[in-house]
Motif scaffolding. Structure first.
Motif, mmCIF file in Angstrom:
data_model
loop_
_atom_site.group_PDB
_atom_site.id
_atom_site.type_symbol
_atom_site.label_atom_id
_atom_site.label_comp_id
_atom_site.label_asym_id
_atom_site.label_seq_id
_atom_site.Cartn_x
_atom_site.Cartn_y
_atom_site.Cartn_z
ATOM 1 N N VAL A 1 0.845 -1.190 0.000
ATOM 2 C CA VAL A 1 0.000 0.000 0.000
ATOM 3 C C VAL A 1 0.882 1.242 0.000
ATOM 4 O O VAL A 1 1.818 1.368 0.803
ATOM 5 C CB VAL A 1 -0.962 0.010 1.205
ATOM 6 N N GLY A 2 0.601 2.162 -0.912
ATOM 7 C CA GLY A 2 1.445 3.325 -1.133
ATOM 8 C C GLY A 2 1.211 4.483 -0.184
ATOM 9 O O GLY A 2 0.291 4.472 0.641
ATOM 10 N N GLY A 3 2.050 5.492 -0.333
ATOM 11 C CA GLY A 3 1.964 6.712 0.455
ATOM 12 C C GLY A 3 2.887 6.734 1.650
ATOM 13 O O GLY A 3 2.988 7.752 2.335
ATOM 14 N N GLY A 4 3.554 5.621 1.921
ATOM 15 C CA GLY A 4 4.392 5.526 3.106
ATOM 16 C C GLY A 4 5.766 6.160 2.982
ATOM 17 O O GLY A 4 6.541 6.133 3.939
ATOM 18 N N PHE A 5 6.076 6.725 1.828
ATOM 19 C CA PHE A 5 7.319 7.478 1.698
ATOM 20 C C PHE A 5 7.084 8.980 1.839
ATOM 21 O O PHE A 5 8.024 9.742 2.034
ATOM 22 C CB PHE A 5 7.992 7.174 0.343
ATOM 23 N N SER A 6 5.844 9.400 1.746
ATOM 24 C CA SER A 6 5.517 10.825 1.852
ATOM 25 C C SER A 6 4.815 11.162 3.161
ATOM 26 O O SER A 6 4.519 12.317 3.430
ATOM 27 C CB SER A 6 4.604 11.231 0.683
ATOM 28 N N GLY A 7 4.537 10.157 3.980
ATOM 29 C CA GLY A 7 3.776 10.392 5.203
ATOM 30 C C GLY A 7 2.290 10.435 4.979
ATOM 31 O O GLY A 7 1.530 10.875 5.839
ATOM 32 N N ASN A 8 1.838 9.949 3.796
ATOM 33 C CA ASN A 8 0.409 9.937 3.457
ATOM 34 C C ASN A 8 -0.061 8.511 3.171
ATOM 35 O O ASN A 8 -0.692 8.247 2.151
ATOM 36 C CB ASN A 8 0.163 10.818 2.231
ATOM 37 N N LEU A 9 0.236 7.611 4.068
ATOM 38 C CA LEU A 9 -0.087 6.199 3.878
ATOM 39 C C LEU A 9 -1.580 6.010 3.625
ATOM 40 O O LEU A 9 -2.424 6.537 4.345
ATOM 41 C CB LEU A 9 0.333 5.398 5.113
ATOM 42 N N ILE B 1 1.446 -8.672 10.923
ATOM 43 C CA ILE B 1 0.690 -8.752 9.663
ATOM 44 C C ILE B 1 1.013 -7.576 8.745
ATOM 45 O O ILE B 1 0.461 -7.456 7.658
ATOM 46 C CB ILE B 1 -0.832 -8.810 9.920
ATOM 47 N N GLY B 2 1.903 -6.696 9.203
ATOM 48 C CA GLY B 2 2.322 -5.541 8.407
ATOM 49 C C GLY B 2 3.834 -5.389 8.457
ATOM 50 O O GLY B 2 4.478 -5.737 9.456
ATOM 51 N N TYR B 3 4.412 -4.853 7.377
ATOM 52 C CA TYR B 3 5.864 -4.780 7.255
ATOM 53 C C TYR B 3 6.251 -3.432 6.647
ATOM 54 O O TYR B 3 5.788 -3.091 5.556
ATOM 55 C CB TYR B 3 6.384 -5.917 6.369
ATOM 56 N N SER B 4 7.076 -2.677 7.362
ATOM 57 C CA SER B 4 7.549 -1.387 6.878
ATOM 58 C C SER B 4 8.908 -1.567 6.212
ATOM 59 O O SER B 4 9.814 -2.178 6.790
ATOM 60 C CB SER B 4 7.658 -0.400 8.044
ATOM 61 N N VAL B 5 9.049 -1.013 4.995
ATOM 62 C CA VAL B 5 10.302 -1.165 4.243
ATOM 63 C C VAL B 5 10.736 0.178 3.677
ATOM 64 O O VAL B 5 9.911 1.062 3.434
ATOM 65 C CB VAL B 5 10.149 -2.189 3.095
ATOM 66 N N ILE C 1 2.542 -4.624 3.042
ATOM 67 C CA ILE C 1 3.854 -3.990 3.081
ATOM 68 C C ILE C 1 3.657 -2.508 2.755
ATOM 69 O O ILE C 1 2.817 -2.158 1.920
ATOM 70 C CB ILE C 1 4.806 -4.646 2.062
ATOM 71 N N PHE C 2 4.438 -1.634 3.412
ATOM 72 C CA PHE C 2 4.287 -0.194 3.170
ATOM 73 C C PHE C 2 5.595 0.513 3.497
ATOM 74 O O PHE C 2 6.520 -0.081 4.078
ATOM 75 C CB PHE C 2 3.137 0.392 3.996
ATOM 76 N N GLY C 3 5.671 1.795 3.121
ATOM 77 C CA GLY C 3 6.867 2.588 3.315
ATOM 78 C C GLY C 3 7.100 2.998 4.758
ATOM 79 O O GLY C 3 6.294 2.700 5.644
#
Length: 403
Positions: free
Chosen positions: A313-321, A354-358, A335-337
């Protein structure tokens, strides 16, 4: 301080107007509010319940409670306001029970007075954390019951700063805060606000509602065929830069749904990915043989998640997950940023496995391999986690109607 706030609101309006000369979203913000208060609906003495949502995500958060209120009293006139064009332009793609949807007028004293005096809402629900002081104070004068739904508060919010006295006054107008977690409750308590309780996140209720109403999509089903699909949902350019090298290096089926679906962005993605086809060209291609399907439309992603096995799921590099509950309700590990501090559900996903930050491609591949090695068990825990956190809308409705 009230004078300074009002000056700030006028400056905001002027700033958006200037920005609208070269920014389409700002232009829509301005155009959508033209003659807004001269075209208000006729109410014929109806009892109004008002929900304010910053954007589409907050609208999704409010829908379970809206539906509950409407199902219990169909005569209620349900008013929804948005601050952002992304809410106004796309709300109709959701099944909802609102009677009237409109932009919230700019938060000046005069506009707030006209708005509130016309609708005279019996109850007002502000979703998550957008608070507009003049509209709230006018509603209080109108003896409107004012609630915060699925609120999230953090230490860095202005309410908890040395200069936050005026903004704390706005919070004192609320009858009750239904917050998502104990940290938010403790922060409110620290500034003397005791009329608050933890009710959870109503988005859990929303995604469970969606799960019951999934409609089969012939194109997506044909693309899936008998294969597992990795789904990339609401990706931003930083997410795509991370994932495209991996996409081109393997043979698994992938559905990529970018956050921005304008033509230049879609063409840019297609130029970088091998063996890809866009959703709107699917009927003229044998998509069952294609490796990558690029979703270049809005409104299909929830359906698509139901066909997936793992999601990014996107947005995790800009702080807008974006909403990680949408895939999770179907049992997809997510998986997310790395920038997800504003989204407490992300850390909860990480904590329960159940979630993974990369942050890098190698971290992504490592997380993906870990998920694949125990996919059945992780998927089962993901479904259970969503089920265990449902019920926020019922808690809120029952509390309001017991007082």
């Amino acid at each position: 301080m009230q004078i300074l706030y009002n000056i700030g609101i006028y400056i905001l309006g002027v700033g958006i107007r200037i920005t609208s000369l070269f920014n389409p979203k700002a232009k829509e913000w301005i155009n959508g509010r033209k003659n807004l208060l001269n075209n208000l609906p006729e109410l014929s003495g109806k009892e109004v319940v008002w929900f304010h949502c910053a954007s589409l995500g907050e609208f999704d958060q409010g829908i379970p409670l809206m539906n509950k209120i409407k199902s219990e009293n169909s005569s209620i006139y349900l008013l929804v306001t948005f601050f952002s064009p992304s809410g106004m332009l796309h709300y109709h793609k959701r099944e909802h029970s609102a009677d009237h949807v409109m932009y919230l007028p700019l938060d000046t004293p005069s506009k707030a007075r006209i708005f509130v005096s016309h609708f005279k809402p019996k109850q007002a629900f502000f979703i998550k954390y957008e608070f507009w002081t003049n509209h709230i104070l006018e509603a209080k004068k109108n003896r409107t019951k004012i609630y915060n739904v699925s609120g999230i508060f953090r230490n860095d919010h202005r309410f908890f700063k040395w200069y936050g006295g005026f903004f704390r006054k706005t919070l004192l107008s609320f009858d009750w805060f239904f917050v998502q977690n104990t940290n938010s409750l403790q922060l409110l308590n620290s500034i003397g606000i005791k009329n608050a309780s933890v009710s959870g996140d109503s988005r859990f209720d929303r995604v469970l509602e969606n799960k019951k109403n999934i409609r089969e999509n012939e194109i997506l089903s044909k693309f899936k065929n008998d294969n597992e699909i990795f789904i990339i949902g609401s990706s931003w350019p930083d997410d795509e830069n991370l994932l495209i090298p991996w996409i081109n290096s393997q043979e698994n089926k992938i559905l990529l749904a970018p956050h921005n679906v304008d033509e230049s962005h879609i063409q840019s993605i297609l130029s970088k990915i091998e063996d890809a086809v866009r959703y709107t060209d699917a009927n003229s291609n044998d998509i069952s043989t294609k490796k990558v399907l690029v979703l270049d439309t809005i409104g299909q992603l929830s359906n698509a998640y139901s066909l997936g096995s793992i999601a990014y799921v996107g947005g995790g590099f800009s702080g807008n997950l974006h909403n990680i509950l949408e895939p999770a309700v179907f049992g997809l590990p997510v998986i997310f940023g790395p920038k997800h501090s504003r989204f407490p559900e992300a850390q909860r996903f990480i904590d329960v496995g159940i979630g993974y930050s990369v942050e890098t491609e190698s971290e992504f591949i490592k997380a993906l391999d870990k998920i694949k090695s125990d996919l059945t068990s992780i998927s089962s825990r993901t479904v259970d986690f969503v089920e265990q956190n449902k019920g926020a809308a019922d808690k809120i409705y029952n509390h309001i109607n017991s007082n």
